[in-house]
Design a protein around this motif. Structure first.
Motif, PDB file in Angstrom:
ATOM      1  N   TRP A  27       0.840  -1.197   0.000  1.00 35.17           N
ATOM      2  CA  TRP A  27       0.000   0.000   0.000  1.00 35.17           C
ATOM      3  C   TRP A  27       0.867   1.236   0.000  1.00 35.17           C
ATOM      4  O   TRP A  27       1.820   1.294   0.778  1.00 35.17           O
ATOM      5  N   PRO A  28       0.598   2.211  -0.789  1.00 31.90           N
ATOM      6  CA  PRO A  28      -0.432   2.242  -1.820  1.00 31.90           C
ATOM      7  C   PRO A  28       0.004   1.528  -3.097  1.00 31.90           C
ATOM      8  O   PRO A  28      -0.803   1.342  -3.997  1.00 31.90           O
ATOM      9  N   GLU A  29       1.285   1.111  -3.152  1.00 37.86           N
ATOM     10  CA  GLU A  29       1.793   0.340  -4.281  1.00 37.86           C
ATOM     11  C   GLU A  29       2.679  -0.774  -3.730  1.00 37.86           C
ATOM     12  O   GLU A  29       3.235  -0.652  -2.634  1.00 37.86           O
ATOM     13  N   THR A  32       6.262  -0.775  -1.023  1.00 42.22           N
ATOM     14  CA  THR A  32       6.292   0.469  -0.270  1.00 42.22           C
ATOM     15  C   THR A  32       6.775   0.196   1.154  1.00 42.22           C
ATOM     16  O   THR A  32       6.414  -0.804   1.757  1.00 42.22           O
ATOM     17  N   PRO A  82      -3.352   9.150  -0.837  1.00 37.77           N
ATOM     18  CA  PRO A  82      -3.874   7.785  -0.779  1.00 37.77           C
ATOM     19  C   PRO A  82      -4.442   7.415   0.592  1.00 37.77           C
ATOM     20  O   PRO A  82      -4.963   6.324   0.772  1.00 37.77           O
ATOM     21  N   SER A  83      -4.346   8.314   1.549  1.00 34.43           N
ATOM     22  CA  SER A  83      -4.831   8.038   2.902  1.00 34.43           C
ATOM     23  C   SER A  83      -6.342   7.901   2.941  1.00 34.43           C
ATOM     24  O   SER A  83      -7.043   8.374   2.052  1.00 34.43           O
ATOM     25  N   THR A  84      -6.826   7.284   4.000  1.00 34.68           N
ATOM     26  CA  THR A  84      -8.265   7.155   4.201  1.00 34.68           C
ATOM     27  C   THR A  84      -8.863   8.553   4.163  1.00 34.68           C
ATOM     28  O   THR A  84      -8.477   9.417   4.949  1.00 34.68           O
ATOM     29  N   MET A 131       6.164   5.740   2.440  1.00 33.42           N
ATOM     30  CA  MET A 131       4.968   6.492   2.865  1.00 33.42           C
ATOM     31  C   MET A 131       5.128   6.916   4.309  1.00 33.42           C
ATOM     32  O   MET A 131       5.520   6.095   5.129  1.00 33.42           O
TER      33      MET A 131
END
Length: 158
Positions: A27-29, A32, A82-84, A131
């Protein structure tokens, strides 16, 4: 009524023998990396939270040291994050002292997106997918200042 809420969390900076302890996942890829950490439980101090989270995500026992960075991330202020999208995150970054490592490095309670944990040479940080990127950029300076860190976290006091 809004579905937005604030999540208090911790991350831990653990450095040993020129290497930094990181989680790894998809996440997100895929591929990471991030500092181990996670959400605080009710009744849990921030120091206890980071000690638990590092153990759960890496198997490594640490002792919480000083808080060295306090960060917020409000995703609706950062289009494309990409966070919630509804979680305003407040995160305390602790310098952590290494205590003990298991025979095999790895999560005891992995996050859903976590695929592993690794000790990564500090000089390889810039080449990683990391991240959040803002934390990655600050790590070399924080590591360099390790001997001059001041603790402003008072813990659970009346």
């Amino acid at each position: 009524m809004s579905d937005r809420y604030i999540r208090i969390s911790t991350t831990g900076l653990v450095v040993r023998d020129g290497r930094i302890l990181l989680g790894r996942g998809d996440w997100p890829e895929p591929g990471t990396y991030w500092l181990p950490g996670g959400g605080q439980h009710p009744g849990e101090t921030l120091a206890a939270c980071i000690e638990r989270e590092v153990l759960e995500e890496t198997g490594v026992r640490v002792a919480a040291g000083p808080v060295i960075k306090l960060r917020e991330h409000i995703p609706w202020n950062h289009p494309g994050s990409p966070s919630t999208p509804h979680v305003h995150r407040v995160e305390a970054l602790f310098w952590c002292r290494f205590v003990e490592e298991p025979d095999t490095l790895g999560a005891t309670v992995p996050d859903d997106v976590q695929t592993g944990a690794a000790w990564v040479p500090v000089d390889e940080l810039n080449g990683l997918r990391f991240m959040p990127p803002s934390v990655q950029a600050s790590l070399p300076g924080l590591i360099a200042q390790a001997g001059a860190l001041n603790d402003f976290y008072a813990g659970d006091v009346a």
